[in-house]
Design an enzyme around this catalytic site. Sequence first.
Site, PDB file in Angstrom:
ATOM      1  N   CYS A  27      -1.231   9.237  -4.717  1.00 58.42           N
ATOM      2  CA  CYS A  27      -0.911   7.972  -4.064  1.00 58.42           C
ATOM      3  C   CYS A  27      -0.324   8.284  -2.690  1.00 58.42           C
ATOM      4  CB  CYS A  27       0.108   7.235  -4.934  1.00 58.42           C
ATOM      5  SG  CYS A  27       0.739   5.724  -4.199  1.00 58.42           S
ATOM      6  N   CYS A  74      -5.584   5.561   1.376  1.00 57.33           N
ATOM      7  CA  CYS A  74      -5.068   4.997   0.121  1.00 57.33           C
ATOM      8  C   CYS A  74      -6.086   5.357  -0.944  1.00 57.33           C
ATOM      9  CB  CYS A  74      -4.928   3.479   0.234  1.00 57.33           C
ATOM     10  SG  CYS A  74      -4.643   2.667  -1.365  1.00 57.33           S
ATOM     11  N   THR A  75      -5.595   5.841  -2.091  1.00 56.29           N
ATOM     12  CA  THR A  75      -6.524   6.394  -3.094  1.00 56.29           C
ATOM     13  C   THR A  75      -7.336   5.316  -3.814  1.00 56.29           C
ATOM     14  OG1 THR A  75      -4.695   6.461  -4.688  1.00 56.29           O
ATOM     15  CG2 THR A  75      -5.178   8.480  -3.449  1.00 56.29           C
TER      16      THR A  75
HETATM   17  N1  DGL Z   1      -3.254   4.067  -4.233  1.00 57.10           N
HETATM   18  C1  DGL Z   1      -2.030   4.067  -3.529  1.00 57.10           C
HETATM   19  C2  DGL Z   1      -2.087   4.763  -2.210  1.00 57.10           C
HETATM   20  O1  DGL Z   1      -2.785   5.741  -2.116  1.00 57.10           O
HETATM   21  C3  DGL Z   1      -1.182   2.835  -3.611  1.00 57.10           C
HETATM   22  C4  DGL Z   1      -1.810   1.546  -3.263  1.00 57.10           C
HETATM   23  C5  DGL Z   1      -0.893   0.403  -3.581  1.00 57.10           C
HETATM   24  O2  DGL Z   1      -0.483   0.301  -4.749  1.00 57.10           O
HETATM   25  O3  DGL Z   1      -0.552  -0.374  -2.681  1.00 57.10           O
HETATM   26  O4  DGL Z   1      -1.433   4.410  -1.264  1.00 57.10           O
END
Ligand code: DGL
Length: 269
Positions: free
Chosen positions: A73, A183-184
Amino acid sequence: MNDAPIGVFDSGVGGLSILKAIRAHLPNENLLYVADSAYAPYGRLPKDILHKRCTHIAQFFMQQNVKAMVIACNTATALMAEWLRREFDIPIIAMEPAIKPATLATRTGKIGVFATDNTLKSERYKRLLAEYAQDKTVFESSCDGFVEQVESGDLTSVTAFQLVEKYLQPMIDEHIDVLVLGCTHYPFLAPLMRQISAQQATGNQELQIIHTADAVSLQLTRILAENNLLNFKERKSSLYFTSGEPQQASQIFSQLLGQEVTVLPLADS
Ligand code: DGL
């Protein structure tokens, strides 16, 4: 110790884009995945709550005797990686938006970055820009709604297409030639991004979309090797946990992973 699991976590299902790459690079490893879906999105979560959630998940991993942890994340990395590394005495592998590779790849000198609000506002991200992208023009967007769209499992509808188009088209109009997915969750929307950029007027160079799933998996491999922690026995399991609703999570996990999996409830703090 070598067959102890690796803990991987994200606010939700986004980190599965990282887990897939880890599985491809390290097929023998046992993996534990936590989706903190009850608290997603992390992108606008206040720092004190993010702190509590990351602590809870890291403590859960420690109880499960993980040998390493992957913060799958960007948001949790940007705000919590330094603290987690101080607090927990295991190798911790973290993410960062691929600004450096993007600056090497761009020809127009114009780069797009899709990342959450918390990531874009973080000191860590600003340091990256200052170090690598001073002579580039960087267009940023926090893409409100992308995380919820991926969490819903709807990656192909007209609604999903229009949502992606809303944020991508203005950047295409600015002639970016590289787009960083910081963002993943966002790699799950990359097929729509490719479709949208392919529809543009001829003459436009193809848009290169960059994210860091492979780089993170290679970094994890390196760190496990350095610490003599690689597992050479045959893989036993991947276990999946959610703070959200397990039955619904099982459906979406199975869809995103392309195989039937059961997601277990994560006990609350
Ligand atoms: N998937 C996460 C990231 O890489 C978090 C996205 C979120 O929950 O806002 O930032």
